[in-house]
Design an enzyme around this catalytic site. Structure first.
Site, PDB file in Angstrom:
ATOM      1  N   PRO A 127       0.773  -1.244   0.000  1.00 23.20           N
ATOM      2  CA  PRO A 127       0.000   0.000   0.000  1.00 23.20           C
ATOM      3  C   PRO A 127       0.810   1.304   0.000  1.00 23.20           C
ATOM      4  CG  PRO A 127       0.019  -0.931   2.190  1.00 23.20           C
ATOM      5  CD  PRO A 127       0.729  -1.913   1.301  1.00 23.20           C
ATOM      6  N   CYS A 128       1.497   1.563  -1.099  1.00 22.44           N
ATOM      7  CA  CYS A 128       2.245   2.817  -1.225  1.00 22.44           C
ATOM      8  C   CYS A 128       1.310   4.025  -1.266  1.00 22.44           C
ATOM      9  CB  CYS A 128       3.147   2.767  -2.450  1.00 22.44           C
ATOM     10  SG  CYS A 128       2.306   2.379  -3.994  1.00 22.44           S
TER      11      CYS A 128
END
Length: 167
Positions: A127-128
Site C-alpha cells: 500500500p504505497c
C-alpha cells in the site's frame, strides 16, 4: 512473466506473477509500467487467481490485509526494504515519507524513501498509496493521484464504518 487483468472500481489492473509470487499490480496509465513484452496471458496461475480473489474482496470491503506470495526481486535492496515496510501500514491509516524513513531506521533518507515508494510495482497490495507528505498533502502516485485519492477515501470510509460497528 505471467499476467492477467482485473477490472476494479478504479479501472483495469494488470497483475503479473513470476515463479516467486506476485510481481506487479499496474493501473492502466501506471507511470513506471514497462509493458507486457514477452509476458504470457493466463488465467491458470494460482498466485494470479488468489490475487484477483483478494483484490475483489478488498474492493468489496471484506478484506483489509492481503496474504499473497510477493516477488520484490525487481527492486534494489533498499527499495525492497521500503516495500516491506509499506506492508506494515494498517488499512485506513497513512504515514508520511519521513515517518517511513524513520521506521526503516534511516531518517535522512526521506527523498530516497519517496523514490522507492514511487517505484513499488505491486500497487494496492503493497500500500504505497498510504504514504503522504508530512503536511498531509497527497503527493505523486505512479498509478495516478486520482487513484491514490480514491483508495484513501475508500479505506477511510470502510475503516470508519468498521469502527462504528465495533463501538
Amino acid at each position: 512473466m505471467k499476467f492477467t487483468e482485473f477490472d476494479s472500481p478504479l479501472g483495469r489492473l494488470t497483475l503479473a506473477a513470476s515463479e516467486l509470487g506476485l510481481a506487479g499490480v499496474y493501473f492502466e496509465d501506471h507511470r513506471h509500467f514497462k509493458g507486457m513484452d514477452g509476458w504470457q496471458r493466463t488465467d491458470d496461475v494460482d498466485t494470479l487467481n488468489l490475487a484477483t480473489q483478494q483484490l475483489g474482496e478488498f474492493f468489496a470491503g471484506t478484506r483489509e490485509q492481503f496474504d499473497l506470495p510477493l516477488d520484490f526481486s525487481a527492486g534494489t535492496p533498499f527499495q525492497q526494504q521500503v516495500w516491506r515496510a509499506l506492508q506494515a501500514i494498517p488499512f485506513g491509516a497513512t504515514l508520511s515519507y519521513g515517518d517511513l524513513a524513520r521506521q526503516i531506521e534511516n531518517p535522512q533518507a526521506v527523498r530516497a524513501v519517496g523514490a522507492a515508494n514511487g517505484r513499488n510495482p505491486i500497487s494496492i497490495i503493497v500500500p504505497c498509496h498510504r504514504v503522504i507528505a508530512s503536511s498531509g498533502a497527497l503527493t505523486g502516485y505512479a498509478g495516478g493521484l486520482k487513484n491514490k485519492q480514491s483508495l484513501l477515501k475508500f479505506e477511510a470510509e470502510k475503516h470508519q464504518s468498521l469502527s462504528l460497528r465495533l463501538t
